[in-house]
Write a protein that holds these residues in place. Structure first.
Motif, PDB file in Angstrom:
ATOM      1  N   GLN A   1       0.837  -1.213   0.000  1.00 35.35           N
ATOM      2  CA  GLN A   1       0.000   0.000   0.000  1.00 35.35           C
ATOM      3  C   GLN A   1       0.861   1.248   0.000  1.00 35.35           C
ATOM      4  OE1 GLN A   1      -3.150   0.214  -0.349  1.00 35.35           O
ATOM      5  NE2 GLN A   1      -4.290  -1.390   0.714  1.00 35.35           N
ATOM      6  N   ALA A   2       2.058   1.151   0.581  1.00 34.77           N
ATOM      7  CA  ALA A   2       2.911   2.327   0.720  1.00 34.77           C
ATOM      8  C   ALA A   2       3.400   2.870  -0.613  1.00 34.77           C
ATOM      9  CB  ALA A   2       4.113   1.999   1.607  1.00 34.77           C
ATOM     10  N   VAL A   3       3.381   2.063  -1.662  1.00 33.82           N
ATOM     11  CA  VAL A   3       3.907   2.525  -2.946  1.00 33.82           C
ATOM     12  C   VAL A   3       2.790   2.809  -3.954  1.00 33.82           C
ATOM     13  CG1 VAL A   3       6.093   1.316  -2.633  1.00 33.82           C
ATOM     14  CG2 VAL A   3       4.211   0.150  -3.795  1.00 33.82           C
ATOM     15  N   ARG A   4       1.559   2.653  -3.541  1.00 35.68           N
ATOM     16  CA  ARG A   4       0.460   2.889  -4.471  1.00 35.68           C
ATOM     17  C   ARG A   4       0.048   4.357  -4.458  1.00 35.68           C
ATOM     18  NH1 ARG A   4      -1.770  -1.913  -6.681  1.00 35.68           N
ATOM     19  NH2 ARG A   4      -2.857  -0.388  -7.949  1.00 35.68           N
ATOM     20  N   GLY A   5      -0.196   4.901  -5.638  1.00 33.42           N
ATOM     21  CA  GLY A   5      -0.770   6.230  -5.750  1.00 33.42           C
ATOM     22  C   GLY A   5       0.177   7.373  -5.474  1.00 33.42           C
ATOM     23  N   ILE A   6       1.508   7.127  -5.483  1.00 36.68           N
ATOM     24  CA  ILE A   6       2.431   8.231  -5.213  1.00 36.68           C
ATOM     25  C   ILE A   6       3.321   8.532  -6.423  1.00 36.68           C
ATOM     26  CG2 ILE A   6       2.479   7.830  -2.728  1.00 36.68           C
ATOM     27  CD1 ILE A   6       5.134   6.411  -3.075  1.00 36.68           C
ATOM     28  N   GLY A   7       2.998   7.916  -7.537  1.00 37.74           N
ATOM     29  CA  GLY A   7       3.668   8.276  -8.784  1.00 37.74           C
ATOM     30  C   GLY A   7       5.080   7.748  -8.942  1.00 37.74           C
ATOM     31  N   ILE A   8       5.362   6.572  -8.383  1.00 33.56           N
ATOM     32  CA  ILE A   8       6.696   5.993  -8.569  1.00 33.56           C
ATOM     33  C   ILE A   8       6.913   5.676 -10.048  1.00 33.56           C
ATOM     34  CG2 ILE A   8       8.167   4.001  -8.064  1.00 33.56           C
ATOM     35  CD1 ILE A   8       6.955   3.854  -5.338  1.00 33.56           C
ATOM     36  N   ASP A   9       8.061   6.073 -10.548  1.00 37.15           N
ATOM     37  CA  ASP A   9       8.424   5.728 -11.921  1.00 37.15           C
ATOM     38  C   ASP A   9       9.914   5.393 -11.964  1.00 37.15           C
ATOM     39  OD1 ASP A   9       9.838   8.120 -11.909  1.00 37.15           O
ATOM     40  OD2 ASP A   9       8.299   9.217 -13.021  1.00 37.15           O
ATOM     41  N   GLU A  10      10.453   5.217 -13.167  1.00 39.15           N
ATOM     42  CA  GLU A  10      11.841   4.778 -13.300  1.00 39.15           C
ATOM     43  C   GLU A  10      12.836   5.796 -12.755  1.00 39.15           C
ATOM     44  OE1 GLU A  10      12.684   3.316 -17.293  1.00 39.15           O
ATOM     45  OE2 GLU A  10      10.579   2.777 -17.512  1.00 39.15           O
ATOM     46  N   HIS A  11      12.412   7.092 -12.649  1.00 38.24           N
ATOM     47  CA  HIS A  11      13.338   8.117 -12.163  1.00 38.24           C
ATOM     48  C   HIS A  11      13.659   7.951 -10.678  1.00 38.24           C
ATOM     49  CE1 HIS A  11      11.603  10.081 -15.810  1.00 38.24           C
ATOM     50  NE2 HIS A  11      12.868  10.432 -15.965  1.00 38.24           N
ATOM     51  N   TRP A  12      12.899   7.126  -9.993  1.00 41.24           N
ATOM     52  CA  TRP A  12      13.176   6.881  -8.581  1.00 41.24           C
ATOM     53  C   TRP A  12      14.374   5.945  -8.420  1.00 41.24           C
ATOM     54  CZ3 TRP A  12       9.360   7.396  -4.188  1.00 41.24           C
ATOM     55  CH2 TRP A  12       8.390   8.354  -4.465  1.00 41.24           C
ATOM     56  N   PHE A  13      14.850   5.358  -9.522  1.00 44.68           N
ATOM     57  CA  PHE A  13      15.933   4.390  -9.465  1.00 44.68           C
ATOM     58  C   PHE A  13      17.138   4.894 -10.254  1.00 44.68           C
ATOM     59  CE2 PHE A  13      11.923   2.153  -9.076  1.00 44.68           C
ATOM     60  CZ  PHE A  13      12.130   1.323  -7.980  1.00 44.68           C
ATOM     61  N   THR A  14      18.308   4.747  -9.658  1.00 45.49           N
ATOM     62  CA  THR A  14      19.552   5.104 -10.358  1.00 45.49           C
ATOM     63  C   THR A  14      20.290   3.864 -10.857  1.00 45.49           C
ATOM     64  OG1 THR A  14      20.799   5.100  -8.270  1.00 45.49           O
ATOM     65  CG2 THR A  14      19.838   7.195  -8.991  1.00 45.49           C
ATOM     66  N   ASP A  15      20.102   2.718 -10.174  1.00 44.68           N
ATOM     67  CA  ASP A  15      20.791   1.507 -10.589  1.00 44.68           C
ATOM     68  C   ASP A  15      20.136   0.950 -11.852  1.00 44.68           C
ATOM     69  OD1 ASP A  15      22.659  -0.877  -9.705  1.00 44.68           O
ATOM     70  OD2 ASP A  15      20.744  -1.761 -10.302  1.00 44.68           O
ATOM     71  N   PRO A  16      20.921   0.661 -12.900  1.00 44.38           N
ATOM     72  CA  PRO A  16      20.332   0.211 -14.175  1.00 44.38           C
ATOM     73  C   PRO A  16      19.501  -1.069 -14.042  1.00 44.38           C
ATOM     74  CG  PRO A  16      22.631   0.843 -14.483  1.00 44.38           C
ATOM     75  CD  PRO A  16      22.385   0.852 -13.007  1.00 44.38           C
ATOM     76  N   MET A  17      19.983  -2.054 -13.257  1.00 42.65           N
ATOM     77  CA  MET A  17      19.244  -3.298 -13.126  1.00 42.65           C
ATOM     78  C   MET A  17      17.938  -3.082 -12.367  1.00 42.65           C
ATOM     79  SD  MET A  17      18.979  -6.505 -13.843  1.00 42.65           S
ATOM     80  CE  MET A  17      20.576  -7.204 -14.282  1.00 42.65           C
TER      81      MET A  17
ATOM     82  N   PRO B   1      -5.450  -4.989  -7.887  1.00 40.58           N
ATOM     83  CA  PRO B   1      -6.127  -4.249  -6.807  1.00 40.58           C
ATOM     84  C   PRO B   1      -5.146  -3.917  -5.688  1.00 40.58           C
ATOM     85  CG  PRO B   1      -7.384  -6.195  -7.458  1.00 40.58           C
ATOM     86  CD  PRO B   1      -6.055  -6.301  -8.129  1.00 40.58           C
ATOM     87  N   ARG B   2      -5.380  -2.822  -5.010  1.00 38.12           N
ATOM     88  CA  ARG B   2      -4.533  -2.430  -3.880  1.00 38.12           C
ATOM     89  C   ARG B   2      -4.507  -3.533  -2.830  1.00 38.12           C
ATOM     90  NH1 ARG B   2      -3.466   3.111  -2.680  1.00 38.12           N
ATOM     91  NH2 ARG B   2      -4.067   4.504  -4.391  1.00 38.12           N
ATOM     92  N   GLY B   3      -3.308  -3.834  -2.351  1.00 40.61           N
ATOM     93  CA  GLY B   3      -3.177  -4.789  -1.265  1.00 40.61           C
ATOM     94  C   GLY B   3      -3.165  -6.247  -1.680  1.00 40.61           C
ATOM     95  N   GLN B   4      -3.509  -6.537  -2.930  1.00 40.33           N
ATOM     96  CA  GLN B   4      -3.489  -7.935  -3.366  1.00 40.33           C
ATOM     97  C   GLN B   4      -2.049  -8.367  -3.607  1.00 40.33           C
ATOM     98  OE1 GLN B   4      -6.115  -9.090  -6.633  1.00 40.33           O
ATOM     99  NE2 GLN B   4      -4.510 -10.462  -7.423  1.00 40.33           N
ATOM    100  N   ARG B   5      -1.650  -9.460  -2.949  1.00 45.13           N
ATOM    101  CA  ARG B   5      -0.264  -9.907  -3.080  1.00 45.13           C
ATOM    102  C   ARG B   5      -0.062 -10.543  -4.451  1.00 45.13           C
ATOM    103  NH1 ARG B   5       3.239 -13.804   0.986  1.00 45.13           N
ATOM    104  NH2 ARG B   5       5.113 -12.512   0.960  1.00 45.13           N
ATOM    105  N   PRO B   6       0.927 -10.077  -5.203  1.00 44.20           N
ATOM    106  CA  PRO B   6       1.129 -10.625  -6.550  1.00 44.20           C
ATOM    107  C   PRO B   6       1.560 -12.091  -6.513  1.00 44.20           C
ATOM    108  CG  PRO B   6       2.311  -8.549  -6.257  1.00 44.20           C
ATOM    109  CD  PRO B   6       1.853  -8.984  -4.907  1.00 44.20           C
ATOM    110  N   ASP B   7       1.114 -12.861  -7.492  1.00 39.43           N
ATOM    111  CA  ASP B   7       1.602 -14.226  -7.676  1.00 39.43           C
ATOM    112  C   ASP B   7       2.867 -14.115  -8.517  1.00 39.43           C
ATOM    113  OD1 ASP B   7       2.174 -16.830  -8.303  1.00 39.43           O
ATOM    114  OD2 ASP B   7       0.125 -17.395  -8.830  1.00 39.43           O
ATOM    115  N   LEU B   8       4.001 -13.955  -7.824  1.00 33.84           N
ATOM    116  CA  LEU B   8       5.249 -13.747  -8.546  1.00 33.84           C
ATOM    117  C   LEU B   8       5.700 -15.002  -9.269  1.00 33.84           C
ATOM    118  CD1 LEU B   8       7.193 -11.514  -6.014  1.00 33.84           C
ATOM    119  CD2 LEU B   8       5.867 -10.822  -8.005  1.00 33.84           C
ATOM    120  N   GLY B   9       5.216 -16.157  -8.837  1.00 35.65           N
ATOM    121  CA  GLY B   9       5.518 -17.377  -9.578  1.00 35.65           C
ATOM    122  C   GLY B   9       4.971 -17.290 -10.992  1.00 35.65           C
TER     123      GLY B   9
END
Length: 595
Positions: free
Chosen positions: A472-488, A504-512
């Motif tokens: 929830q902490a990263v939703r709706g605050i406009g995170i984009d690639e500029h927040w990262f400096t490391d290429p990987m 949906p907010r809070g739904q844990r992704p099935d990373l598998g």
């Protein structure tokens, strides 16, 4: 999903996800290795490398596993593929049967699945063609004479589908075209080649043909023995989508049932050795296909037996063949042994001389691989000299140090001591020194991975971990690639951002499902990051820190741009940029970088 998996997949996506949902990854792992549960955490002894302390993390919630020792990672399908030497479709079908789920063909994916079937059909047609030529063609007389000299009768020829490739350049190609096999399939299956002008010609010419089958019994390639003229004595199929010599063992398709029954497999050097042992009533022989026995071969054999006997003749070439592939490791979970035959005689020679009992005796009195290696190492030094004994002891100690079982290592101390007349306590010290050196080597090999993660800004790694968790902490605050400096990390964010943002907010992704079968470097890095067991700071602190650092970078860039615009006399543009800089400064004050 990577193209390699798509090419193997011929079933509907919803069926695949039903199988995924019905399969417990932890139970799957527990079937092949030891696991240790601690609350929600599950650690396992990694089945992909030798270890005693569990280093593989298994997360059933995310549907992923990751070994922090060797770096292997993936989802439940990848786990089955890796541990049972299956392709994706075979792994899916196995798990579907296990779960009682009926799979339905996807017409589009089935077209890609049929590509493998087309290549198998091409090789199968070539097998039949070569077999028929051997039996009936006048130009195959020399091949028939050679096989008679090996005492191969018609039944043997038929059992092993032996054949003859005509010496003319396009005989097989014309036959395959008559059978409606496309030229591109003939090339892809390793049956044909193109010359500089693009003209197609047969790869194998004037040779006795030994078809090679995979463990399922599908023909996938050939080993071909020359009869007359120049060229290598044996010519194997090139690497193709069907034929990977590092994952094939000649004869296993015929031997596997007896190997399981007897709990023994005998690995020999050549195709004729395999056939000789089968003819002699010992259908437990297999051979590599023009390469040394390696870890991938052992992974296949582990499915059928724990006892692997290496059988070669006792000359230097044979001994060298028995040691190739084990210079830097000793498999601890297999009973690997060496059966030596009389000098200069291979299994086929011994059987041809009617000495079948000698072959069986060699198996019965075979010695452990490590003992064979230690003895061979000691034999290489002058043990009459003090310096020779010292060098021999250290060389043997280094071999013993590579065995993962401390009980086995302890058992060899006395053996080396007796062979070198050096006190057992000194041998033990030498083994400890060798173990420490090998651990340093291991750390060196892991340093590249550690250096990558160690050089990545920790707050950016933690931020991407939150993204992967759909926090929830990263939703709706406009995170984009500029927040990262490391290429990987930047590439990793771009890789998953749209999929996770759509959830949906809070739904844990099935990373598998999202990352499990992604074979790219980014996919592997994201799986490793997702399975990072280190505790995160407070999520809000991570986000505020990352945002603060991103704004600081923007402020630095803005100041440089304003100075450049003023130098160029672009005062209005500089003034507009200054207003933006003031806004960034206010935002930085509001955030107040957490300590």
């Amino acid at each position: 999903m990577p193209g390699g998996t798509l090419a193997a997949m011929a079933y509907r996506r919803d069926d695949i996800e039903r199988v995924r949902a019905a399969t417990d990854l932890v139970d799957l792992v527990a079937e092949v290795t030891k696991i240790r549960r601690s609350g929600r955490s599950v650690m396992a002894v990694c089945p992909f490398h030798q270890e005693k302390t569990p280093s593989m993390s298994v997360d059933p919630g995310r549907g992923l596993y990751h070994c922090f020792g060797c770096g292997k990672s993936g989802d439940l399908f990848r786990f089955v593929q890796e541990t049972q030497a299956l392709d994706f479709t075979d792994a899916l079908e196995l798990l579907a049967r296990r779960s009682g789920i009926t799979l339905h063909r996807d017409p589009e994916a089935a077209k890609q699945r049929s590509r493998r079937e087309a290549l198998v059909a091409a090789v199968s047609e070539a097998v039949d063609f070569y077999l028929e030529r051997l039996k009936t063609a006048p130009d195959a007389a020399s091949a028939r004479k050679y096989l008679r000299s090996r005492e191969y009768d018609t039944a043997t020829v038929d059992t092993f589908s032996l054949g003859y490739s005509p010496d003319q350049g396009e005989t097989l190609i014309r036959h395959l075209r008559d059978k409606s096999i496309p030229d591109d399939a003939s090339v892809a299956a390793g049956l044909a080649m193109r010359n500089r002008t693009g003209r197609l010609y047969d790869r194998f010419r004037g040779r006795v043909m030994f078809p090679i089958f995979d463990v399922r019994g599908d023909p996938v390639g050939f080993g071909a023995r020359i009869l007359d003229g120049d060229g290598p004595k044996y010519l194997n199929s090139p690497e193709t989508p069907l034929y990977r010599k590092s994952g094939l063992l000649y004869g296993l398709n015929w031997a596997k049932s007896e190997v399981v029954r007897s709990n023994t497999v005998v690995v020999v050097e050549g195709y004729t050795d395999v056939i000789a042992l089968h003819k002699a009533g010992m259908p437990i022989a297999v051979a590599t296909c023009g390469t040394a026995l390696g870890e991938e071969h052992l992974d296949i054999l582990r499915r059928f037996t724990e006892r692997v006997v290496l059988m070669f003749d006792a000359d230097e070439a044979g001994i060298g063949a028995s040691l190739r592939g084990f210079e830097r490791s000793v498999p601890g979970d297999l009973d690997m042994r060496v059966a030596s035959l009389p000098m200069g005689r291979d299994p086929a020679d011994v059987v041809a001389d009617g000495e079948v009992a000698a072959v069986q005796n060699a198996i019965d009195v075979s010695v452990p691989l490590l003992e064979f290696r230690v003895n061979k190492e000691l034999d290489g030094f002058n043990l009459e000299e003090r310096e020779g004994r010292s060098r021999a002891m250290r060389a043997a100690a280094a071999l013993v140090a590579r065995h993962p079982d401390p009980v086995v290592r302890q058992a060899y101390l006395g053996h080396i001591s007796r062979g070198t007349a050096i006190p057992e306590s000194d041998v033990a010290k030498a083994v400890d020194v060798a173990i420490a050196a090998q651990r340093r080597e291991g750390k060196e090999s892991e340093r590249s991975t550690d250096a990558v993660s160690g050089s990545q800004p920790p707050v950016e790694r933690d931020l991407l971990r939150l993204v992967l968790d759909n926090s929830q902490a990263v939703r709706g605050i406009g995170i984009d690639e500029h927040w990262f400096t490391d290429p990987m990390l930047k590439a990793g964010f771009a890789h998953v951002a749209s999929n996770i943002a759509a959830m949906p907010r809070g739904q844990r992704p099935d990373l598998g499902a999202l990352l499990g079968d992604d074979e790219s470097d980014i996919g592997a890095a994201l799986r490793s990051l997702a399975m990072d067991v280190r505790p995160l700071e407070d999520e809000e602190v991570v986000v505020r820190t990352a945002q603060y650092e991103m704004i600081e970078r923007e402020i630095s860039r803005s100041r440089l741009e304003i100075a450049s615009l003023e130098r160029d006399g672009k005062s209005q543009e500089a003034s507009d940029r200054l207003e933006q800089l003031i806004g960034l400064e206010r935002r930085r004050i509001e955030l107040r970088r957490p300590d």
